[in-house]
Design an enzyme around this catalytic site. Structure first.
Site, PDB file in Angstrom:
ATOM      1  CB  VAL A   1      49.008  42.728  40.161  1.00 50.41           C
ATOM      2  CG1 VAL A   1      50.470  42.728  40.549  1.00 50.41           C
ATOM      3  CG2 VAL A   1      48.565  41.322  39.733  1.00 50.41           C
TER       4      VAL A   1
ATOM      5  CE  LYS B   1      46.148  37.910  46.166  1.00 52.36           C
ATOM      6  NZ  LYS B   1      46.098  39.232  45.527  1.00 52.36           N
TER       7      LYS B   1
ATOM      8  CG  ASN C   1      42.201  39.496  46.834  1.00 51.92           C
ATOM      9  OD1 ASN C   1      42.457  40.691  46.678  1.00 51.92           O
ATOM     10  ND2 ASN C   1      42.843  38.553  46.176  1.00 51.92           N
TER      11      ASN C   1
ATOM     12  N   GLY D   1      33.918  40.294  39.082  1.00 55.95           N
ATOM     13  CA  GLY D   1      34.513  39.216  38.300  1.00 55.95           C
ATOM     14  C   GLY D   1      35.980  39.073  38.598  1.00 55.95           C
TER      15      GLY D   1
ATOM     16  CB  CYS E   1      41.768  37.860  42.951  1.00 54.10           C
ATOM     17  SG  CYS E   1      43.349  37.683  42.101  1.00 54.10           S
TER      18      CYS E   1
ATOM     19  CE  LYS F   1      41.842  32.234  42.775  1.00 48.94           C
ATOM     20  NZ  LYS F   1      42.536  32.794  43.928  1.00 48.94           N
TER      21      LYS F   1
ATOM     22  NE  ARG G   1      41.963  36.024  34.908  1.00 48.48           N
ATOM     23  CZ  ARG G   1      43.060  36.226  35.642  1.00 48.48           C
ATOM     24  NH1 ARG G   1      43.803  35.210  36.026  1.00 48.48           N
ATOM     25  NH2 ARG G   1      43.413  37.455  36.002  1.00 48.48           N
TER      26      ARG G   1
ATOM     27  NE  ARG H   1      30.340  47.192  36.121  1.00 45.65           N
ATOM     28  CZ  ARG H   1      30.621  46.377  37.127  1.00 45.65           C
ATOM     29  NH1 ARG H   1      30.798  46.884  38.334  1.00 45.65           N
ATOM     30  NH2 ARG H   1      30.701  45.074  36.943  1.00 45.65           N
TER      31      ARG H   1
END
Length: 480
Positions: free
Chosen positions: A180, A232, A236, A287, A290, A293, A368, A449
Site C-alpha cells: 500500500v 516485497k 520496494n 521518506g 518502506c 529500509k 516517518r 518538487r
C-alpha cells in the site's frame, strides 16, 4: 505437508473471526476491509494502550480515523463497520484465543543500516503475544516487511515456543506483505495483486481464504514464504532504484545547465514493442517507512540465508548505492539553499528559512523518516532559523509544526518546498503575493518538487533554485 493440520482446519471450518495486530497505516485499512466483508463475522484491532499510541483505541471505537491525511473512503468505512458492530479495537491480547486468524502489521526499521541489524523489537513483542494465545488451527500471517527468511525462522521459532505447538502441524503460518501507499490505502489493498506465501501448501491455502474476500481487481499470487519476503523487499528496492536514477539524472542536468523535465519527456516519448521506460521523478528526498529500509532487508537476506553471492569484487551493491543517492537529496536541497543565499550576498547564519512540508508524501500526515528532518538539521547546524509548515502533520518530536502558512512564510529569507501538498500548489502560483509576505527585495525559493513556475518567480525578483532545473538555476537576477 501435515495431514494433521488439514484435518484440524477441515473440522474448524471457514475463517470467521479475525484479529489485526497494529493499528497503523497498514493495519487500520486492512481491519476495516475484513470487517466490511460478509465473509467474516467480526474483526478485532489490537493496539497497545501506550502513551504514544493508546489514543487510537478510543478514536477507532468512536468510528474516527487516527490517520489525518487524505484517505478516500476510510473514515466512512470505519464508521460503517463500528456502527454495524463488526469491528472493535482493544488492548487485551488474550482475545486472540477466540479468533481463527491473526495478522501482524508492525514496523520493522533498522537501528543502523550499515550493520544490517534490524530493530525487530516491536515485531517480536507482537509475535510473542500472538504465540501466547493462538489455539490449534489458528492462522498467523505476517504482513510486516521483513528480512527474507524471517517467517520460517524467527517468527516460527517464537510462535512455536510461546504456543507449545508446531507450525504447519498444529497451526498455519504465512507471509502476505502489504503493498500500500499512503493516501490510497483502501484502493491498494483491494486492487493490487496479493502475494501470499505460506510455510507449506496448507498454510498458503488458508491465507488465500483470508485475503480473497477483500480483493476486487487484485488476484492472489501464491508462492513460498521466503519468495514472498523477497518479492516485497525487492519491489520496494526497485522503486527506490528508479527514483535514484531520476535523482542522479536530475543532478547531471543541473551540472550541464539543462532542464531534466525536457529530457524526461524525450525519454518517455519512445514507445513501441519491446521498449520499456519507467523513468520516475526526482525530488527533495525519499521518506516513509518502506523504501528507506527495505533495501537493507533484501541485502541482509542474502547474508543470512547461507548462499554465496557471485558479484563484482569490492563493488558496492547497486541497490545500496541507490539508497545513498536518495538519502543525499535533502543535502542537495541544503547546497542549493546555501548557493542561493550566496547569490544575494547572505550567509546561512541567522537566515530565516520557511520549510513547506514535513510529511514525506503529498496530502498525507505520514512523517516517518521524512527527508525534511535532515535538511532542517543541516540548516540549524549552520545557524539558520527554521520554521516548518505542514497542513496535515499535527506534531513531531522536537519540531514545532505550524499550520499557519502565512505566518511561516512572513519575514523569511528563503522558502524550501519539500512536499507537494495541494495547498502549496495553489500558493506557489502567486509569486508577487509571496514576495510581499516575505518582505525581501530578492527573496529565495528552493523547489524540491517542481511545483513553481520558475519564470514567474524569477520575473518577480526571486532567486530560484530547483532540482533538475539546470536551465534556470543560474538565471540573471531581476532587480525591480
Amino acid at each position: 505437508m501435515s495431514n494433521k493440520l488439514k484435518d484440524i482446519l477441515d473440522k474448524k471450518g471457514p475463517i470467521k473471526n479475525i484479529g489485526v495486530v497494529g493499528m497503523g497505516y497498514v493495519g487500520i485499512p486492512a481491519a476495516m476491509l475484513f470487517a466490511n466483508s460478509p465473509a467474516f463475522d467480526h474483526v478485532y484491532g489490537f493496539q497497545r494502550n501506550s502513551k504514544s499510541s493508546g489514543y487510537k483505541i478510543d478514536m477507532l471505537n468512536r468510528g474516527e480515523s487516527p490517520l489525518k491525511g487524505e484517505e478516500p473512503g476510510l473514515e466512512d468505512l470505519i464508521k460503517k463497520v463500528v456502527q454495524a458492530n463488526k469491528f472493535k479495537c482493544i488492548s487485551d491480547f488474550s482475545k486472540i484465543s477466540e479468533l481463527d486468524a491473526v495478522t501482524l502489521s508492525i514496523q520493522t526499521p533498522f537501528k543502523n543500516p550499515k550493520d544490517l541489524i534490524p530493530d525487530f523489537s516491536a515485531l517480536t513483542e507482537g509475535i510473542t503475544l500472538v504465540g501466547k494465545y493462538i489455539k490449534e488451527g489458528s492462522l498467523v500471517v505476517l504482513e510486516s516487511t521483513i528480512t527474507p527468511g524471517t517467517t520460517n525462522s524467527m517468527a516460527r521459532q517464537i510462535l512455536e515456543k510461546e504456543s507449545g505447538m508446531k507450525a504447519g502441524v498444529d497451526f498455519a503460518l504465512a507471509h502476505a506483505p502489504e503493498r500500500v501507499m499512503v493516501s490510497r490505502l483502501l484502493k491498494n489493498i483491494q486492487e493490487h495483486d496479493r502475494v501470499i506465501g505460506g510455510i507449506d501448501d496448507i498454510s498458503t491455502k488458508r491465507a488465500i481464504e483470508l485475503y480473497s474476500p477483500v480483493l476486487t481487481k487484485g488476484k492472489v499470487i501464491p508462492m513460498t514464504a521466503t519468495a514472498a519476503e523477497v518479492t516485497k523487499t525487492a519491489e520496494n528496492t526497485f522503486r527506490d532504484l528508479q527514483i535514484a536514477a531520476a535523482n542522479e539524472l536530475a543532478l547531471y542536468c543541473e551540472a550541464m545547465g539543462i532542464n531534466f523535465y525536457e529530457v524526461r519527456a524525450g525519454i518517455d516519448s519512445l514507445k513501441g514493442e519491446g521498449i520499456t521506460r519507467a523513468i520516475l521523478w526526482p525530488g527533495a528526498g525519499v521518506g516513509g517507512h518502506c523504501l528507506t529500509k527495505d533495501t537493507y532487508h533484501l541485502e541482509r537476506g542474502v547474508k543470512t540465508n547461507g548462499g554465496k553471492l557471485d558479484y563484482l569484487q569490492e563493488e558496492e551493491s547497486l541497490f545500496v548505492l541507490a539508497r545513498h543517492i536518495n538519502d543525499f537529496m535533502p543535502k542537495h536541497m541544503f547546497n542549493l539553499t546555501i548557493a542561493a543565499l550566496e547569490r544575494v550576498g547572505e550567509t546561512p547564519k541567522d537566515a530565516n528559512i520557511a520549510m513547506l512540508g514535513w510529511a514525506f508524501l503529498k496530502n498525507s500526515d505520514d512523517a516517518r523518516n521524512t527527508p525534511s528532518e535532515y535538511y532542517r538539521d543541516l540548516m540549524l547546524s549552520v545557524g539558520a532559523k527554521v520554521k516548518v509548515h505542514d497542513p496535515y502533520v499535527r506534531e513531531y518530536p522536537g519540531v514545532d509544526i505550524s499550520h499557519d502558512l502565512n505566518e511561516v512564510i512572513s519575514g523569511s529569507d528563503a522558502i524550501a518546498i519539500f512536499t507537494g501538498h495541494d495547498v502549496y500548489m495553489d500558493m506557489v502560483r502567486t509569486a508577487n503575493n509571496i514576495k510581499r509576505l516575505m518582505g525581501k527585495y530578492n527573496p529565495i525559493i528552493i523547489d524540491g518538487r517542481n511545483i513553481v513556475n520558475p519564470d514567474e518567480y524569477i520575473e518577480a525578483g526571486f532567486i530560484y533554485k530547483g532540482i533538475g532545473r539546470g536551465d534556470k538555476n543560474s538565471h540573471s537576477i531581476v532587480n525591480l
